[in-house]
Design a protein around this motif. Sequence first.
Motif, PDB file in Angstrom:
ATOM      1  N   GLU A 161      -0.642  -7.421  -4.657  1.00 48.20           N
ATOM      2  CA  GLU A 161      -1.518  -6.244  -4.652  1.00 48.20           C
ATOM      3  C   GLU A 161      -2.975  -6.629  -4.834  1.00 48.20           C
ATOM      4  OE1 GLU A 161       1.052  -2.553  -6.411  1.00 48.20           O
ATOM      5  OE2 GLU A 161       0.286  -4.038  -7.823  1.00 48.20           O
TER       6      GLU A 161
ATOM      7  N   MET B 129      -1.928  11.997  -5.625  1.00 50.65           N
ATOM      8  CA  MET B 129      -1.792  11.768  -4.189  1.00 50.65           C
ATOM      9  C   MET B 129      -1.547  13.050  -3.400  1.00 50.65           C
ATOM     10  SD  MET B 129       0.584   8.330  -4.379  1.00 50.65           S
ATOM     11  CE  MET B 129       0.728   8.150  -2.592  1.00 50.65           C
TER      12      MET B 129
ATOM     13  N   GLN C 269      -5.361   2.359 -10.485  1.00 52.64           N
ATOM     14  CA  GLN C 269      -5.162   3.575  -9.709  1.00 52.64           C
ATOM     15  C   GLN C 269      -4.434   3.311  -8.404  1.00 52.64           C
ATOM     16  OE1 GLN C 269      -8.691   5.940  -8.893  1.00 52.64           O
ATOM     17  NE2 GLN C 269      -7.736   6.827  -7.082  1.00 52.64           N
ATOM     18  N   VAL C 270      -4.739   2.204  -7.753  1.00 54.12           N
ATOM     19  CA  VAL C 270      -4.163   1.953  -6.431  1.00 54.12           C
ATOM     20  C   VAL C 270      -2.909   1.104  -6.479  1.00 54.12           C
ATOM     21  CG1 VAL C 270      -6.377   2.197  -5.286  1.00 54.12           C
ATOM     22  CG2 VAL C 270      -5.646  -0.066  -6.028  1.00 54.12           C
ATOM     23  N   SER C 271      -2.683   0.392  -7.581  1.00 56.14           N
ATOM     24  CA  SER C 271      -1.520  -0.489  -7.674  1.00 56.14           C
ATOM     25  C   SER C 271      -0.252   0.301  -7.969  1.00 56.14           C
ATOM     26  CB  SER C 271      -1.734  -1.530  -8.782  1.00 56.14           C
ATOM     27  OG  SER C 271      -2.863  -2.329  -8.510  1.00 56.14           O
TER      28      SER C 271
ATOM     29  N   ASP D 259      -8.405   5.218   3.560  1.00 58.10           N
ATOM     30  CA  ASP D 259      -7.147   5.763   3.059  1.00 58.10           C
ATOM     31  C   ASP D 259      -7.463   6.946   2.140  1.00 58.10           C
ATOM     32  OD1 ASP D 259      -4.753   6.345   1.819  1.00 58.10           O
ATOM     33  OD2 ASP D 259      -4.120   4.257   1.701  1.00 58.10           O
TER      34      ASP D 259
ATOM     35  N   ASP E  15      -5.784   8.420  -0.005  1.00 57.86           N
ATOM     36  CA  ASP E  15      -5.229   8.292  -1.350  1.00 57.86           C
ATOM     37  C   ASP E  15      -6.091   7.393  -2.233  1.00 57.86           C
ATOM     38  OD1 ASP E  15      -3.080   9.872  -0.613  1.00 57.86           O
ATOM     39  OD2 ASP E  15      -1.913   8.156   0.074  1.00 57.86           O
ATOM     40  N   ARG E  16      -7.143   6.807  -1.696  1.00 60.50           N
ATOM     41  CA  ARG E  16      -7.947   5.869  -2.457  1.00 60.50           C
ATOM     42  C   ARG E  16      -9.239   6.493  -2.962  1.00 60.50           C
ATOM     43  NH1 ARG E  16      -3.348   4.008  -3.231  1.00 60.50           N
ATOM     44  NH2 ARG E  16      -2.539   2.467  -1.756  1.00 60.50           N
TER      45      ARG E  16
ATOM     46  N   GLU F 101      -7.482  -4.174   3.383  1.00 61.15           N
ATOM     47  CA  GLU F 101      -7.296  -2.812   2.880  1.00 61.15           C
ATOM     48  C   GLU F 101      -7.900  -1.794   3.835  1.00 61.15           C
ATOM     49  OE1 GLU F 101      -8.196   0.043  -0.987  1.00 61.15           O
ATOM     50  OE2 GLU F 101      -9.163  -1.905  -0.813  1.00 61.15           O
TER      51      GLU F 101
ATOM     52  N   TYR G  66      -5.885  -5.723  -2.177  1.00 63.13           N
ATOM     53  CA  TYR G  66      -6.943  -4.761  -2.446  1.00 63.13           C
ATOM     54  C   TYR G  66      -8.319  -5.402  -2.580  1.00 63.13           C
ATOM     55  CZ  TYR G  66      -3.372  -1.211  -2.931  1.00 63.13           C
ATOM     56  OH  TYR G  66      -2.343  -0.350  -2.673  1.00 63.13           O
TER      57      TYR G  66
ATOM     58  N   ARG H  16       0.953  10.033 -10.806  1.00 62.82           N
ATOM     59  CA  ARG H  16       0.529   9.384  -9.565  1.00 62.82           C
ATOM     60  C   ARG H  16       0.737  10.299  -8.364  1.00 62.82           C
ATOM     61  NH1 ARG H  16       0.084   4.128  -7.865  1.00 62.82           N
ATOM     62  NH2 ARG H  16      -0.973   3.927  -9.865  1.00 62.82           N
TER      63      ARG H  16
ATOM     64  N   LYS I  42       0.816  -1.214   0.000  1.00 62.89           N
ATOM     65  CA  LYS I  42       0.000   0.000   0.000  1.00 62.89           C
ATOM     66  C   LYS I  42       0.849   1.264   0.000  1.00 62.89           C
ATOM     67  CE  LYS I  42      -0.609   0.272   5.043  1.00 62.89           C
ATOM     68  NZ  LYS I  42       0.099   1.546   5.216  1.00 62.89           N
TER      69      LYS I  42
END
Length: 440
Positions: free
Chosen positions: A125, A277, A183-185, A138, A140-141, A134, A129, A273, A94
């Motif tokens: 990952e 963030m 997006q999250v990976s 968060d 950032d998500r 998870e 997720y 990215r 993460k």
Amino acid sequence: MIRTVADLLSGILRDELPKLDSASVKHAPTIGDMYEGLSSALLSRALPDGLGLRVVSGFARDGRGRLSGQLDCMVVRGEGEKLPYTNSYVWHVKDIIAVVEVKKNLHSAELRDAFAHLNTVGEIEHAYYQSEDEEPDDPDRDVSPSVRTFAEMTGRIAWNADDGIAALPYEEESVFHVLLLEQVSAIRVILGMHGFKSERAFRASMVEYLERNIGNIGFGPTSFPQLIISGGYSLVKTNGRPFMVPLVDGWWRLYFSTPENPLRLLLEFIWTRLDEMYGLGHSFWGEDLETEVGRALLSFRATRVDGRAGWEVQAHEADDEALNGVPVAEQWSPEFVGEEEFVLLTRLCQGKSVRCDDPKMLSWLESRGVEIDDVRNRLLETRLVASSGQELRLITRKCQLAILPTGEYIAAENSTGRLDRWISRRIESLREGASDGGSE
């Protein structure tokens, strides 16, 4: 600024790489360490100050003890675990922003090895997720970047806070799920310092590798690295961060090739990215008045056959002449729209509702001899607007409009000030043209 930094890193690579290539050491692990060290130095120079980011080597892990293979370079945030008596770390997935697998030479064998190795990160990952591990809150998500990318690709709003997830055709629903995971990976990169002598050979190697593995697990859209570099050529993923292409009949042109400066492409992925963030600000993107032109390589489309879900794949063949006939970049331009589209975009920018079943709007368009379907389609083609049922909604972060001195109507995303810079250049060009005409 992104071009300046990319040129700086390219200069360092140009100066330092020959030193490594001519080193007298023949010990393979030591040679690998040298190229990994150079890659880490380049990555470290590419990261903005003040964000607490680091470049380390080691392993990715989830919360249940699963580990990836050993990774050459990881761009990370937060805290990791240093392994005793080594310079390697174990870092939770993460908090990994990017992973780079480094090769002195990237040809077919190295491509296969690096592709499989990076997939060990993806496997961890995906499990994390899709599990209860998870962290749901968060910050950032935030899924809005994926929602915006999907809307640009399809012209549809997939999700919003009021209505939740929209009902989508299977092909589009599959694309949306891929975008969320992308997006999250971690950004996955294969960096070959040297490699294929031609773009065509590089493309052919990837297609051959894929053909050998059709039907195997681990070769869907999320399995492909965002960027594969082989010397002066790159294979690039269009996951909307930053490169996007619209769906055509359900087909997603997921991968393209280019001879563009590979370090600039690397910066584009990482900075996009980080911008999502942390918010990097306008200055990081410079003039931003050129866009890359990709040479399509692989297209994917979600499908179901005999009750089984999967992805169809098409390879786009091109010989050297066809590849060389495609420019590397083109000048960016805002959307030129008609008066009706300009009026409706103005309403949207003012926060007002625009519905395709609004009697007043339909009557106004009819009085001008314009069909609502034509206006709607032209608005969707701008990629500034998407539909949610009968309603049209802006999907930009900062849509702005202008009327040029020529009387033309324009609209564009202007969150980085790109439209302002384009207008300044356009007006300057018009003034120079008027001045030249007056002197004759």
